[in-house]
Design a protein around this motif. Structure first.
Motif, short mmCIF file in Angstrom:
data_model
loop_
_atom_site.label_atom_id
_atom_site.label_comp_id
_atom_site.label_asym_id
_atom_site.label_seq_id
_atom_site.Cartn_x
_atom_site.Cartn_y
_atom_site.Cartn_z
N MET A 1 -30.78 10.92 42.18
CA MET A 1 -30.80 10.88 43.30
C MET A 1 -30.79 12.31 44.09
SD MET A 1 -27.76 9.02 45.77
CE MET A 1 -27.87 7.46 45.00
N ARG A 2 -31.51 12.37 45.21
CA ARG A 2 -31.34 13.77 45.70
C ARG A 2 -30.04 13.82 46.71
NH1 ARG A 2 -36.32 13.78 49.29
NH2 ARG A 2 -35.88 11.56 49.49
N THR A 3 -29.86 15.27 46.60
CA THR A 3 -28.53 15.50 47.55
C THR A 3 -29.01 15.17 48.96
OG1 THR A 3 -29.29 17.79 47.75
CG2 THR A 3 -27.77 17.14 45.76
N ARG A 4 -27.83 15.37 49.78
CA ARG A 4 -28.19 15.23 51.47
C ARG A 4 -29.09 16.43 51.80
NH1 ARG A 4 -24.79 16.35 55.92
NH2 ARG A 4 -24.33 14.53 56.83
N GLN A 7 -32.49 16.15 50.92
CA GLN A 7 -33.27 15.06 51.76
C GLN A 7 -33.51 15.81 53.27
OE1 GLN A 7 -30.27 12.03 51.77
NE2 GLN A 7 -31.67 10.70 50.42
N ILE A 8 -32.48 16.38 53.68
CA ILE A 8 -32.84 17.18 55.07
C ILE A 8 -33.84 18.19 54.96
CG2 ILE A 8 -31.56 18.64 56.82
CD1 ILE A 8 -29.01 17.05 55.90
N LEU A 33 -31.49 15.93 62.03
CA LEU A 33 -31.51 14.98 61.06
C LEU A 33 -30.00 14.98 60.18
CD1 LEU A 33 -34.77 16.67 59.31
CD2 LEU A 33 -34.56 14.20 60.25
N GLU A 34 -29.47 15.97 60.27
CA GLU A 34 -27.96 16.02 59.33
C GLU A 34 -27.23 14.97 60.08
OE1 GLU A 34 -26.79 19.93 59.98
OE2 GLU A 34 -27.45 20.67 58.00
N LYS A 35 -27.29 14.84 61.49
CA LYS A 35 -26.47 13.81 62.43
C LYS A 35 -26.77 12.42 61.92
CE LYS A 35 -26.77 12.15 66.81
NZ LYS A 35 -27.36 12.20 67.94
N HIS A 36 -28.23 12.21 61.86
CA HIS A 36 -28.64 10.63 61.52
C HIS A 36 -28.68 10.28 59.93
CE1 HIS A 36 -30.41 9.58 65.22
NE2 HIS A 36 -30.94 10.87 65.43
N ILE A 37 -28.64 11.43 59.27
CA ILE A 37 -28.21 11.11 57.82
C ILE A 37 -26.60 10.68 57.74
CG2 ILE A 37 -28.00 12.08 55.39
CD1 ILE A 37 -30.81 13.39 56.16
N GLU A 38 -25.97 11.63 58.33
CA GLU A 38 -24.47 11.27 58.25
C GLU A 38 -24.12 9.90 58.99
OE1 GLU A 38 -20.46 13.47 60.34
OE2 GLU A 38 -21.81 14.74 59.45
N GLU A 39 -24.89 9.44 59.97
CA GLU A 39 -24.72 8.31 60.39
C GLU A 39 -24.81 7.12 59.26
OE1 GLU A 39 -26.53 7.71 64.18
OE2 GLU A 39 -25.64 9.44 65.37
N ALA A 40 -26.04 7.31 58.87
CA ALA A 40 -26.47 6.24 57.77
C ALA A 40 -25.11 6.45 56.70
CB ALA A 40 -27.77 6.67 57.32
N GLU A 41 -24.94 7.48 56.35
CA GLU A 41 -23.97 7.43 55.25
C GLU A 41 -22.64 6.72 55.79
OE1 GLU A 41 -24.93 11.67 53.10
OE2 GLU A 41 -23.41 11.74 54.60
N HIS A 42 -22.37 7.14 56.89
CA HIS A 42 -21.11 6.39 57.47
C HIS A 42 -21.18 4.71 57.30
CE1 HIS A 42 -18.57 9.68 58.33
NE2 HIS A 42 -19.50 10.16 59.06
N ARG A 43 -22.36 4.47 57.82
CA ARG A 43 -22.84 2.76 57.94
C ARG A 43 -22.72 2.40 56.33
NH1 ARG A 43 -26.64 4.67 61.62
NH2 ARG A 43 -28.45 4.44 59.80
N ALA A 44 -23.37 3.14 55.41
CA ALA A 44 -23.36 2.65 54.10
C ALA A 44 -21.60 2.54 53.68
CB ALA A 44 -23.88 3.42 53.24
N GLU A 45 -20.99 3.46 53.94
CA GLU A 45 -19.51 3.29 53.43
C GLU A 45 -18.68 2.21 53.96
OE1 GLU A 45 -18.21 7.17 54.76
OE2 GLU A 45 -19.12 8.22 53.09
#
Length: 103
Positions: A1-4, A7-8, A33-45
């Motif tokens: 798995m790639r790091t955040r 991916q960015i 992009l960082e903001k959107h990836i962070e939101e996706a991480e929060h949704r997954a959590e």
């Protein structure tokens, strides 16, 4: 798995030519992009926390219905429980949920 960060950077490289304009820099794109990836991480959590909560509810419901718990010396723990469900569900979580609906 790639790091955040990996991916960015891949997304920045792929999008900077087609998205960036003089008034829209690569740094702005990176922050977006960082903001959107962070939101996706929060949704997954959040989904993980919700599933853990549902599992806790299932265990709370199942615990008083357990007839016995057997522990082998060097083997798995065996739980014997009985509950009725109105459907033929093979998935244990779904079977417990169905039985909880029956009462």
């Amino acid at each position: 798995m790639r790091t955040r960060e990996e991916q960015i950077e891949e997304l920045v490289d792929a999008l900077k030519k087609s998205v960036c304009r003089p008034d829209y820099s690569v740094d702005i794109l990176r922050r977006w992009l960082e903001k959107h990836i962070e939101e996706a991480e929060h949704r997954a959590e959040q989904r993980v926390r919700e599933e853990i909560g549902r599992d806790s509810e299932r265990l709370d419901w199942l615990a008083p219905r357990s007839e016995s718990i057997e522990m082998a010396k060097n083997g798995p723990v065996l739980w014997r429980s009985r509950f009725k469900t109105m459907s033929r569900i093979a998935d244990f979580r779904s079977a417990i949920d169905a039985a909880r609906e029956v009462g």
